[in-house]
Design a protein around this motif. Structure first.
Motif, PDB file in Angstrom:
ATOM      1  N   ARG A 210      56.963  33.572 -17.636  1.00 47.84           N
ATOM      2  CA  ARG A 210      58.331  33.833 -17.183  1.00 47.84           C
ATOM      3  C   ARG A 210      58.781  35.233 -17.582  1.00 47.84           C
ATOM      4  NH1 ARG A 210      61.661  32.849 -13.167  1.00 47.84           N
ATOM      5  NH2 ARG A 210      63.840  33.026 -13.783  1.00 47.84           N
TER       6      ARG A 210
ATOM      7  N   GLN B 245      60.300  42.524 -11.693  1.00 45.15           N
ATOM      8  CA  GLN B 245      61.207  42.457 -10.553  1.00 45.15           C
ATOM      9  C   GLN B 245      61.710  43.825 -10.091  1.00 45.15           C
ATOM     10  OE1 GLN B 245      61.637  39.497  -8.766  1.00 45.15           O
ATOM     11  NE2 GLN B 245      59.965  39.135 -10.228  1.00 45.15           N
TER      12      GLN B 245
ATOM     13  N   GLU C  86      54.078  33.298 -10.126  1.00 48.54           N
ATOM     14  CA  GLU C  86      55.398  33.246 -10.758  1.00 48.54           C
ATOM     15  C   GLU C  86      56.192  34.515 -10.468  1.00 48.54           C
ATOM     16  OE1 GLU C  86      58.538  31.590 -12.821  1.00 48.54           O
ATOM     17  OE2 GLU C  86      56.664  30.658 -12.161  1.00 48.54           O
TER      18      GLU C  86
ATOM     19  N   THR D 257      59.696  34.297  -8.414  1.00 43.61           N
ATOM     20  CA  THR D 257      60.933  34.841  -8.976  1.00 43.61           C
ATOM     21  C   THR D 257      61.569  35.842  -8.025  1.00 43.61           C
ATOM     22  OG1 THR D 257      60.049  34.543 -11.212  1.00 43.61           O
ATOM     23  CG2 THR D 257      61.931  36.013 -10.960  1.00 43.61           C
TER      24      THR D 257
ATOM     25  N   GLN E 136      63.272  33.909  -5.342  1.00 44.14           N
ATOM     26  CA  GLN E 136      64.502  33.294  -5.843  1.00 44.14           C
ATOM     27  C   GLN E 136      65.612  34.321  -5.997  1.00 44.14           C
ATOM     28  OE1 GLN E 136      63.157  31.471  -9.479  1.00 44.14           O
ATOM     29  NE2 GLN E 136      62.298  29.672  -8.447  1.00 44.14           N
TER      30      GLN E 136
END
Length: 396
Positions: A203, A210, A230, A234, A237
């Protein structure tokens, strides 16, 4: 250069320390030598045993040589089970805790990395041990870690995870206290904390990456890395608009699994055969790959085809980003493609292959650091040249 690697620095530091200790021992007077042999009458620090004060002063952490001597001292008057996979002191071997079985149980969780499963299994060793002294417990941990590493000698992340666990857990002042129960509790606390940090690593990496993913970009992905998945999840999202080119990933065809997972997230994905990487590279803005292991040079060992993908990307000025957890940092320094243990996988060509035809079955290759742009880790965003420094900090 090889002589500036992390292993070289650590090994030389150990040799210098051993030389200093030897010279100091030779300079002792006969009187001092005699007094050092006899047992001291009083302890300057009653909370810490003299045995552990001496060990901490000279070693600081558990070393292989020390464990070998300690094991010989413990087992000289006892008959141990020759099995390497079982730890504990139960009379019935069937009731003994088996670290490999525990490791396999943790591996059944699909989202759990192999190294994290090993960390969880080693923490269970501390929890279920029947040892009564710290010496016995440390020997059990060392045996358990060796059993896990021998279970799959080709797994870089498994070996690195076990080594880092031993460094992190046993490098604590709690081992010096005479109260075994308190020291064991402290040891278990550090083991569980290390497991939690490892679980959160994926995470953390996703959040750090990002800023490098922008709207309208096209990302080429090679392999089936869970941490790369992941990262992309992310980004989706966060309502970023991007598309993904996913290679097939022979010989395991792991790219098929990754493309299906991306489709479930409603991420636009295009599946490519591995030989179409150069053909499609002009449409790509960046390359994202995972890693089986990050080596001292800053390069990575990953599934077959990563090297050629990085070569094509470098020639066309496309950035190559690596997403890898810190427990995959290994004390390895491969010089070329053959300078590592091969991981062999069967390949199905769909047609019979004559016996006279030799088939390359290696499933991974080595990508040198000059073809990589950045590494996203739970330690931060690193350049390949910084990896050696981070390895020294991890293994000290």
């Amino acid at each position: 250069m090889w002589y500036r690697s992390a292993s070289f620095i650590l090994d030389n530091r150990k040799l210098r320390n051993d030389a200093v200790s030897y010279l100091e021992s030779q300079q002792l007077s006969p009187a001092n030598t005699a007094s050092s042999i006899t047992m001291p009458t009083e302890n300057p620090d009653p909370k810490i045993s003299l045995y552990y004060q001496t060990r901490a002063a000279h070693h600081g952490v558990v070393t292989t040589d020390w464990l070998a001597q300690a094991e010989a001292a413990v087992t000289c008057h006892s008959d141990d089970d020759p099995s390497k996979n079982s730890v504990g002191g139960g009379e019935d071997s069937e009731e003994r805790f088996n670290v490999v079985d525990e490791f396999k149980n943790w591996r059944k969780q699909p989202d759990l990395a192999e190294a994290v499963a090993a960390i969880k299994a080693l923490a269970s060793v501390i929890r279920s041990t029947q040892a009564t002294t710290m010496m016995e417990l440390e020997i059990e941990l060392k045996k358990a870690a060796d059993s896990l590493k021998s279970w799959d000698t080709t797994s870089i992340s498994l070996t690195a995870g076990c080594d880092l666990f031993m460094r992190y857990v046993t490098r604590t002042s709690a081992l010096e206290y005479e109260d075994f129960n308190s020291a064991k509790s402290r040891l278990l606390e550090r083991a569980e904390k290390f497991g939690e940090l490892s679980l959160k690593a994926r995470r953390t990496i996703a959040m750090l990456s990002q800023d490098f993913i922008f709207d309208g970009c096209t990302i080429l992905v090679h392999g089936s890395s869970r941490v790369v998945l992941e990262v992309l999840r992310t980004a989706a999202q966060n309502r970023k608009l991007f598309r993904v080119f996913c290679t097939e990933g022979r010989p395991d065809r792991t790219g098929l699994w990754l493309s299906n997972e991306l489709a479930k997230l409603d991420i636009p994905v295009k599946l490519l055969i591995d030989s179409a990487v150069a053909y499609s590279m002009d449409e790509v803005d960046m390359v994202f790959v995972g890693a089986d292991g990050v080596v001292e040079s800053g390069g990575i060992i990953n599934m077959m085809g990563t090297y050629q993908t990085a070569l094509v990307a470098k020639s066309m000025n496309k950035p190559v980003y690596v997403a890898a957890e810190s427990y995959k940092f290994a004390r390895l320094y491969p010089l070329d493609q053959k300078d590592m243990v091969p991981a062999l996988r069967p390949i199905d060509f769909g047609v019979p292959i004559p016996s006279k035809v030799e088939v390359e079955t290696s499933a991974r290759d080595y990508t040198p650091p000059q073809y990589l742009t950045l590494l996203f880790t739970d330690l931060g965003v690193l350049t390949p040249s910084v990896v050696s420094d981070e390895l020294i900090q991890l293994y000290l």
